[in-house]
Design a protein around this motif. Sequence first.
Motif: not given
Length: 196
Positions: A109-112, A117-122
Amino acid sequence: MSEIVFERTDERLGEFAVRPVEPDRDTELLHGWLTHPKSAYWLMLDAEPADVRRQFRTIEATPGNDAFVGLHNGVPSFLIERYDPARSELAELYRVERGDVGMHFLAAPTGMPVHGFTRAVLTTVMDLMFADPGVRRVVVEPDVNNTSVHALNAEVGFEVIDTVSLTEKKALLSVCTRAAYLASGKAGSTEREASR
């Protein structure tokens, strides 16, 4: 400090790397992530630090299971769990095949938030899973209400095979073959996988 076991470069977002979780060292970090309201689907919102430490010590001690902290440009930013579906409650719910591996992932979780990003993580997670030549399919069981992860999973080639009732949730049992992942066009570029 744990050794980096996998890394890749995302053309837009930079360096992604993965290291094993160290339960004692990482408890505070993981507790902060897992008890954040945005992590509700991990079902640990009320966990104490000792619960988190115990959870990851159990993963570490269980054959076929492991957990990793993911780094984005050197900063801890995501969590991965890999497990053996044949040794999970899924074994009673679908026909486990040779080369199946289960996984969970969490973008911290992030405020920014950073777009994509989540796609790159997956992508990093899937590249890690398929870096093992013995893996033929990745198996996931996200909560039926987690529509954002369903969309991401579909983008990388997951196919829903059933709706199943697990101990703590109703889930969409989904699988992604190596061929489907490659055909999705989302596969990243593997730079290095260290031997395990």
